[in-house]
Scaffold this active site. Structure first.
Site, PDB file in Angstrom:
ATOM      1  CE  LYS A 106      -3.777   2.622   0.438  1.00  0.00           C
ATOM      2  NZ  LYS A 106      -4.487   2.786  -0.573  1.00  0.00           N
ATOM      3  CE  LYS A 108     -10.583   4.796  -2.796  1.00  0.00           C
ATOM      4  NZ  LYS A 108      -9.603   4.433  -3.469  1.00  0.00           N
TER       5      LYS A 108
END
Length: 302
Positions: free
Chosen positions: A122, A206
């Protein structure tokens, strides 16, 4: 119909832009102009990324050496409040004063045994040259990886398992409130052996969290808004071409970048397969077209 719109961190703060509050507010104001028309026609839920912001807060925390750096779960909670506040205010400036808006700090459970803990993917924080990134990795103990033309710090991003605040989110929607939640993938938490809950040093993707949120809300549409107008094959080459419409099975025949478009495609496929609803990946500026099914890459069952 319930619609979940996930705003990409790069839709709110574009790659390479100075990470100032003023620039972020300008980008949020642009996003609000696209979101506001949906409020009257749908039960709207807004999530957002936080990669640039949580990385910036981590750098700021590290700069103050009198105390230990704040962990990523606390910094993630800070970004939920910061970005939620901006979205609420900019949407409120466009909507009637009586239109209710609410930001919910959202805790999300992850599995402490998730193999993602050992494979950081990420991207967070600002962009660097490869030389700068490798030097910072050596100095700070970071993992770093390419992000487009640049390099960034990368952290672990385990799969979201459960969203703890689903009941208040349901209550707010049932009472006509536009809800901002699951920001930055939610605040990452795990259960300890003694049954207590604690934060963990990761950043949840997300898009995956938004797909889980949309499924649990029984949403009919999941929109993953980013800084490109859809999903492309052979991205970055002269043969690049946008996929207009595909099933999850068709999309899974192709490989997409793990730290960028890959999680979005996986999240869209997962939501469509589990819910039978529709998902779209596309540019924030094309939001109304994505709702109508005329722009972006449309994910459908058949």
């Amino acid at each position: 119909m319930r619609v979940v719109v996930a705003l990409g961190g790069n839709a709110l703060l574009q790659r390479g832009q100075p990470m100032t509050a003023e620039i972020q507010r300008e980008n949020v104001a642009i996003a609000a102009k696209s979101l506001a028309p949906l409020v009257h026609d749908y039960q709207l839920v807004i999530s957002h990324g936080n990669g640039p912001q949580v990385g910036l807060l981590s750098l700021q925390s590290a700069a103050y050496t009198e105390v230990e750096e704040y962990p990523l779960d606390i910094l993630g909670a800070q970004t939920e409040g910061m970005i939620g506040y901006m979205i609420e205010q900019e949407l409120g400036n466009l909507l009637p004063m009586e239109e209710p808006l609410a930001t919910i700090l959202t805790m999300v459970e992850v599995d402490p045994e998730d193999p993602a803990f050992d494979n950081p993917t990420k991207p967070i924080g600002p962009v660097y040259s490869e030389e700068e990134a490798r030097a910072l990795a050596e100095e700070r103990g970071w993992s770093v990886a390419p992000d487009g033309e640049h390099w960034r710090r990368v952290v672990a991003s385990p799969e979201p398992q459960r969203i703890f605040e689903m009941r208040p989110i349901h209550w707010l929607l049932e009472n006509g409130t536009t809800v901002i939640c699951a920001g930055g993938g939610g605040i990452p938490t795990v259960y300890k052996p003694d049954g207590t809950l604690e934060g963990v040093e990761v950043v949840i993707d997300k898009d995956r969290a938004s797909a889980l949120l949309a499924f649990e809300l029984d949403a009919g549409l999941l929109i993953l808004a980013t800084d490109t107008d859809g999903v492309y094959l052979d991205w970055g080459t002269e043969d690049a071409r946008r996929i207009e419409r595909a099933t999850p099975e068709e999309m899974e025949l192709h490989d997409f970048e793990e730290g960028s478009m890959g999680p979005k495609v996986e999240a869209a496929c997962d939501f469509v397969r589990r819910s039978g609803g529709r998902a779209v990946i596309g540019a924030l500026s094309d939001l109304e077209g994505m709702v109508a099914g005329t722009t972006g890459t449309q994910f459908v069952l058949e």
